[in-house]
Design a protein around this motif. Structure first.
Motif, PDB file in Angstrom:
ATOM      1  N   MET A 117      24.208   7.739 -72.218  1.00 25.23           N
ATOM      2  CA  MET A 117      24.034   6.475 -72.947  1.00 25.23           C
ATOM      3  C   MET A 117      24.146   6.664 -74.461  1.00 25.23           C
ATOM      4  SD  MET A 117      23.085   4.033 -70.673  1.00 25.23           S
ATOM      5  CE  MET A 117      21.940   2.929 -71.492  1.00 25.23           C
ATOM      6  N   PRO A 138      24.324  -0.648 -73.627  1.00 28.03           N
ATOM      7  CA  PRO A 138      24.513  -1.041 -72.225  1.00 28.03           C
ATOM      8  C   PRO A 138      25.007  -2.484 -72.115  1.00 28.03           C
ATOM      9  CG  PRO A 138      22.176  -0.876 -72.785  1.00 28.03           C
ATOM     10  CD  PRO A 138      22.933  -0.345 -73.947  1.00 28.03           C
ATOM     11  N   LYS A 175      25.218  -6.352 -70.655  1.00 22.54           N
ATOM     12  CA  LYS A 175      24.134  -7.333 -70.630  1.00 22.54           C
ATOM     13  C   LYS A 175      23.189  -7.106 -69.434  1.00 22.54           C
ATOM     14  CE  LYS A 175      24.605 -11.787 -69.617  1.00 22.54           C
ATOM     15  NZ  LYS A 175      25.206 -13.121 -69.617  1.00 22.54           N
ATOM     16  N   TYR A 176      23.786  -7.005 -68.248  1.00 20.74           N
ATOM     17  CA  TYR A 176      22.949  -6.878 -67.052  1.00 20.74           C
ATOM     18  C   TYR A 176      22.272  -5.521 -66.976  1.00 20.74           C
ATOM     19  CZ  TYR A 176      24.394 -11.355 -65.290  1.00 20.74           C
ATOM     20  OH  TYR A 176      24.565 -12.694 -65.154  1.00 20.74           O
ATOM     21  N   ARG A 206      19.285  -5.519 -69.341  1.00 15.96           N
ATOM     22  CA  ARG A 206      18.126  -6.245 -68.818  1.00 15.96           C
ATOM     23  C   ARG A 206      17.462  -5.474 -67.687  1.00 15.96           C
ATOM     24  NH1 ARG A 206      20.649 -11.926 -67.539  1.00 15.96           N
ATOM     25  NH2 ARG A 206      18.756 -12.146 -66.309  1.00 15.96           N
ATOM     26  N   PHE A 207      18.297  -4.891 -66.839  1.00 15.96           N
ATOM     27  CA  PHE A 207      17.789  -4.056 -65.738  1.00 15.96           C
ATOM     28  C   PHE A 207      16.941  -2.902 -66.293  1.00 15.96           C
ATOM     29  CE2 PHE A 207      18.699  -0.158 -63.261  1.00 15.96           C
ATOM     30  CZ  PHE A 207      18.056  -0.483 -62.082  1.00 15.96           C
ATOM     31  N   LEU A 208      17.457  -2.234 -67.318  1.00 17.28           N
ATOM     32  CA  LEU A 208      16.734  -1.100 -67.897  1.00 17.28           C
ATOM     33  C   LEU A 208      15.422  -1.540 -68.542  1.00 17.28           C
ATOM     34  CD1 LEU A 208      19.694   0.893 -69.537  1.00 17.28           C
ATOM     35  CD2 LEU A 208      18.484   1.437 -67.420  1.00 17.28           C
ATOM     36  N   LYS A 209      15.419  -2.764 -69.075  1.00 20.63           N
ATOM     37  CA  LYS A 209      14.194  -3.283 -69.708  1.00 20.63           C
ATOM     38  C   LYS A 209      13.124  -3.643 -68.683  1.00 20.63           C
ATOM     39  CE  LYS A 209      13.525  -5.465 -73.814  1.00 20.63           C
ATOM     40  NZ  LYS A 209      13.675  -6.500 -74.845  1.00 20.63           N
ATOM     41  N   LEU A 210      13.532  -3.915 -67.463  1.00 24.05           N
ATOM     42  CA  LEU A 210      12.554  -4.265 -66.425  1.00 24.05           C
ATOM     43  C   LEU A 210      11.937  -3.024 -65.778  1.00 24.05           C
ATOM     44  CD1 LEU A 210      14.303  -7.311 -64.693  1.00 24.05           C
ATOM     45  CD2 LEU A 210      12.294  -7.337 -66.176  1.00 24.05           C
ATOM     46  N   ALA A 266      16.812   6.747 -68.369  1.00 25.31           N
ATOM     47  CA  ALA A 266      17.826   5.713 -68.611  1.00 25.31           C
ATOM     48  C   ALA A 266      17.199   4.537 -69.333  1.00 25.31           C
ATOM     49  CB  ALA A 266      18.444   5.268 -67.290  1.00 25.31           C
ATOM     50  N   SER A 267      16.028   4.117 -68.862  1.00 21.88           N
ATOM     51  CA  SER A 267      15.345   2.987 -69.485  1.00 21.88           C
ATOM     52  C   SER A 267      14.967   3.312 -70.933  1.00 21.88           C
ATOM     53  CB  SER A 267      14.100   2.627 -68.668  1.00 21.88           C
ATOM     54  OG  SER A 267      13.383   1.592 -69.281  1.00 21.88           O
ATOM     55  N   SER A 285      16.340   5.534 -72.918  1.00 20.76           N
ATOM     56  CA  SER A 285      17.502   5.782 -73.781  1.00 20.76           C
ATOM     57  C   SER A 285      17.964   4.490 -74.452  1.00 20.76           C
ATOM     58  CB  SER A 285      18.646   6.410 -72.986  1.00 20.76           C
ATOM     59  OG  SER A 285      19.198   5.454 -72.112  1.00 20.76           O
ATOM     60  N   LEU A 336       6.057  -8.878 -60.465  1.00 26.91           N
ATOM     61  CA  LEU A 336       7.082  -7.845 -60.296  1.00 26.91           C
ATOM     62  C   LEU A 336       6.443  -6.464 -60.085  1.00 26.91           C
ATOM     63  CD1 LEU A 336      10.052  -8.676 -60.467  1.00 26.91           C
ATOM     64  CD2 LEU A 336      10.152  -7.667 -62.735  1.00 26.91           C
ATOM     65  N   SER A 375      13.602  -4.091 -59.702  1.00 28.45           N
ATOM     66  CA  SER A 375      14.191  -4.375 -61.017  1.00 28.45           C
ATOM     67  C   SER A 375      15.437  -5.249 -60.861  1.00 28.45           C
ATOM     68  CB  SER A 375      14.548  -3.081 -61.753  1.00 28.45           C
ATOM     69  OG  SER A 375      13.400  -2.311 -61.974  1.00 28.45           O
ATOM     70  N   LEU A 387      16.161  -9.299 -62.163  1.00 31.04           N
ATOM     71  CA  LEU A 387      17.268  -9.906 -62.914  1.00 31.04           C
ATOM     72  C   LEU A 387      17.451 -11.371 -62.527  1.00 31.04           C
ATOM     73  CD1 LEU A 387      19.981  -7.081 -62.811  1.00 31.04           C
ATOM     74  CD2 LEU A 387      18.571  -7.780 -64.740  1.00 31.04           C
ATOM     75  N   VAL A 421      13.527 -11.822 -70.727  1.00 26.81           N
ATOM     76  CA  VAL A 421      13.532 -10.365 -70.790  1.00 26.81           C
ATOM     77  C   VAL A 421      13.488  -9.908 -72.242  1.00 26.81           C
ATOM     78  CG1 VAL A 421      14.787  -8.278 -70.208  1.00 26.81           C
ATOM     79  CG2 VAL A 421      14.818 -10.196 -68.639  1.00 26.81           C
ATOM     80  N   GLU A 422      14.248 -10.595 -73.098  1.00 26.43           N
ATOM     81  CA  GLU A 422      14.270 -10.209 -74.511  1.00 26.43           C
ATOM     82  C   GLU A 422      12.904 -10.354 -75.149  1.00 26.43           C
ATOM     83  OE1 GLU A 422      16.681  -8.656 -75.973  1.00 26.43           O
ATOM     84  OE2 GLU A 422      17.729  -8.792 -74.053  1.00 26.43           O
TER      85      GLU A 422
END
Lengths: 100, 240
Positions: free
Chosen positions: A26, A31, A33-34, A37-41, B95-96, B98, B194, B225, B229, B237-238
């Protein structure tokens, strides 16, 4: 016992690669858009899965003790937030239940 | 010149903030490290080997598992494969994180990545805003030092901690996870739902499927996760 050193090196490699790879993949990339958001969840779903079912077996000799300790931490967080106090309250509660 | 010194001082403050954020991890890592050191001694491996386990592998659950499997006489290859499966969840955590790094980690990236555990990931994820390299390294150093100190003390002193105190301190990390997510869950009931759903999926998959240890959490994180979405729209989410 040379075998143990080899085991440690092998375990270290297979543990380190999944830790490092996402960062290098990375690097200098944004990343999509999707994916973003996935990584933020992930933190929220990961925390849920780190707590359950682990807390049910945190004190194997008396599962209820650990569970009540966790519930105390949760109640304190709801009421006034913080992190150190909930942790020590959980430890103290669990300990009290275990020794009485 | 002035600019440079200003830059350096923010760097040191980042380290400090990271180290402070790591304080809640100390109790948990010391006590579980202690248990690991003690178990390592009773399993019959040397002090040096125990220290290498904690300092080079640095992954609690898999270290305990390795000791158990060694005691059962399992071969090294089998233990390494199991370790890979158990620790693969870090892939999702890295990953999250990064995507949350301020500067990509720079030349310290390999070191930063080495310190990713369930706990450092959790603490860093719930830090407001982007993460600096200094913050991550400060957090890593405190956690790493606690885990290794615990291991060494546990091996040398042996079972000096009463069993019920040891067990109680094991609850510390769960309490920390709870303390991290509760404020967000309080604000957003969708986050709460969630997290609970993910815990349930993890519990059910671990109990009712023959998947190897460590994969129920991966299934839970991935599936819930992705489900998230659909539940959260972009602005939600933001704003989390």
């Amino acid at each position: 016992m040379n075998n143990v050193f080899l085991l440690i090196v092998g375990m270290a490699l297979v543990t380190y690669i999944p830790r490092l790879l996402p960062f290098t993949l990375m690097k200098n990339r944004t990343p999509s858009k999707y994916l973003g958001r996935f990584l933020k969840l992930i933190p929220y779903t990961a925390l849920g899965a780190l707590i359950l079912p682990g807390i049910l077996t945190a004190t194997p000799s008396m599962p209820l003790a650990g569970l009540v300790g966790g519930a105390i931490a949760f109640a304190i967080c709801l009421a006034r937030g913080g992190i150190i106090l909930p942790i020590f309250a959980a430890i103290a509660t669990t300990y009290a239940i275990l020794i009485f | 010149m002035e600019k440079k010194s200003q830059h350096e001082s923010t760097d040191i403050q980042d380290y400090k903030r990271g180290a402070q954020a790591g304080v809640p991890i100390i109790v948990g890592y010391l006590s579980i490290g202690l248990a690991f050191g003690l178990l390592a001694k009773t399993t019959g491996i040397t002090l040096l080997e125990s220290i290498l386990f904690s300092s080079v592998v640095y992954a609690g659950a898999s270290q305990f598992m390795a000791l158990t499997l060694m005691a059962m006489g399992s071969g090294a290859l089998g233990i390494i494969i199991t370790t890979f499966l158990v620790n693969f969840r870090h892939f999702l955590m890295s990953a999250s994180l990064s995507a949350k790094l301020k500067d990509g980690g720079g030349r310290f990236l390999p070191l930063l990545a080495f310190g990713i555990t369930d706990e450092t990931f959790s603490v860093a994820s719930f830090e407001k805003g982007r993460l600096s390299t200094g913050y991550m390294l400060g957090l890593n150093i405190v956690s790493y030092a606690s885990w290794n100190a615990g291991t060494i003390i546990g091996y040398i002193l042996g079972g000096t901690l009463p069993a019920s105190l040891q067990a109680s301190m094991g609850v510390a990390l769960y309490a920390m996870f709870i303390a991290l997510i509760t404020p967000v869950a309080k604000k957003s009931h969708k986050v709460a739902a969630l997290a609970i759903l993910s815990g349930l999926v993890n519990t059910l998959v671990a109990k009712y499927t023959p998947l190897p240890q460590g994969w129920s959490i991966i299934i839970a994180i991935l599936s819930v996760s992705i489900f998230g979405l659909f539940v959260f729209d972009e602005t939600e989410v933001e704003s989390l």
